[in-house]
Design an enzyme around this catalytic site. Sequence first.
Site, PDB file in Angstrom:
ATOM      1  N   LYS A 111       0.832  -1.213   0.000  1.00 48.60           N
ATOM      2  CA  LYS A 111       0.000   0.000   0.000  1.00 48.60           C
ATOM      3  C   LYS A 111       0.865   1.260   0.000  1.00 48.60           C
ATOM      4  CE  LYS A 111      -4.412  -1.650   1.648  1.00 48.60           C
ATOM      5  NZ  LYS A 111      -5.565  -1.512   2.509  1.00 48.60           N
ATOM      6  N   LYS A 206      -5.132  -9.654  -5.596  1.00 53.79           N
ATOM      7  CA  LYS A 206      -6.407  -9.926  -4.893  1.00 53.79           C
ATOM      8  C   LYS A 206      -7.481  -8.895  -5.276  1.00 53.79           C
ATOM      9  CE  LYS A 206      -6.441  -7.485  -0.530  1.00 53.79           C
ATOM     10  NZ  LYS A 206      -7.284  -7.360   0.587  1.00 53.79           N
ATOM     11  N   LYS A 209     -11.181  -3.388  -2.670  1.00 53.70           N
ATOM     12  CA  LYS A 209     -12.056  -2.213  -2.765  1.00 53.70           C
ATOM     13  C   LYS A 209     -11.321  -1.037  -3.374  1.00 53.70           C
ATOM     14  CE  LYS A 209     -13.824  -2.997   1.783  1.00 53.70           C
ATOM     15  NZ  LYS A 209     -12.567  -2.902   2.536  1.00 53.70           N
TER      16      LYS A 209
END
Length: 343
Positions: A111, A206, A209
């Site tokens: 991230k 994966k 969202k």
Amino acid sequence: KKRVVSGVQPTGAIHLGNYLGAIRTWVSLQDLYNTLFFIVDLHAITLQHEPEELTNSTKSTAAMYLACGIDPEKASIFVQSHVAAHAELTWLLSCVTPIGWLNKMIQFKEKSRKAGDENVGSGLLTYPVLMASDILLYQCDLVPVGEDQRQHLELARDIAERFNNLYGGRKWKKLGGRGGRIFKVPEAMIPPAAARVMSLTDGTAKMSKSAPSDQSRINMLDNPDTILMKIKRCKTDSVNGMEFDNPERPECNNLLSVYQVVTSKTKQEVAEECKDLSWGQFKPLLTDAVISHLKPIQVRYAEITADPVYIDRILANGEDKAREIADVTLANAYQAMGFLPRQ
Ligand code: AQP
């Protein structure tokens, strides 16, 4: 009864990955265990966010829990930031968590790389400590999560053990405590199938969202036309015949696993049914199965959100039950560390 806790971040629309990896498992656990399911809103601000979206996502995530079958008569449903002990315990745990442990977290590396240094607050690094608080506050036995959270759960176990070793036992007793361990060390509970639902556009990433393309995921509230279009355009390969577990064919394995779970069939049944199908034959089967699996959830969601007061009442009730447990653990942690008790 053993205790189970878990949550989802209100960072956007809930997708099939969140549902198959986590929420669906919760539904089956609420009859067997004492369950607490919360909307982890404090986690949703680790990357830059829009305040209004956080408000809306928090409400819609709560409604989605109910629509998926979480029953407020059986489970406590609440918003993480409404129970102040989560934030308080995080500070105590931060002080016993070596930075080296946090630097090893894969999700942080991924991230922070994507967000760029300027946009990464220290909360993104310490996120797993907040997650440890979420779990340890409730002295829970099991934490049902998708495969992607396994590493964070291991860390929560390590933090619990370190804290217990540093401050539990005789030392705590001397301060007037019970002695023994302050936190129960929980186990991860990862579903046997679809524990890691992959992106529709890349079978090695994966479903998420926050992925920029909406085409990469099936959202729980997508309408039938959107689902049809997303599955039609999803990434495939040029091999005929569908098969599980071929590392050369991640997209094929992913979509077969989704099909298996939404149809409630066994892996063997699906392998047999689909072994001679082309992508062109398999996609309509998958599309129909996903649409009919999601339909009752979507109907229920519409009913629930038609009455906003209903959700507020459930969240207030869940908060009271959660606070009762969390405040005891927090008081124990403060006491064991030697803080002067509050009068
Ligand atoms: N793709 C997935 N397959 C299976 N399980 C998944 N989960 C998330 N993605 C998948 C599980 O859903 C629960 C809630 O996840 P989260 O909202 O706390 O955060 P996340 O894992 O970071 O999920 P997202 O969708 O990728 O959110 P963003 O993009 O905001 O980071 C967890 O139990 C997780 O394992």
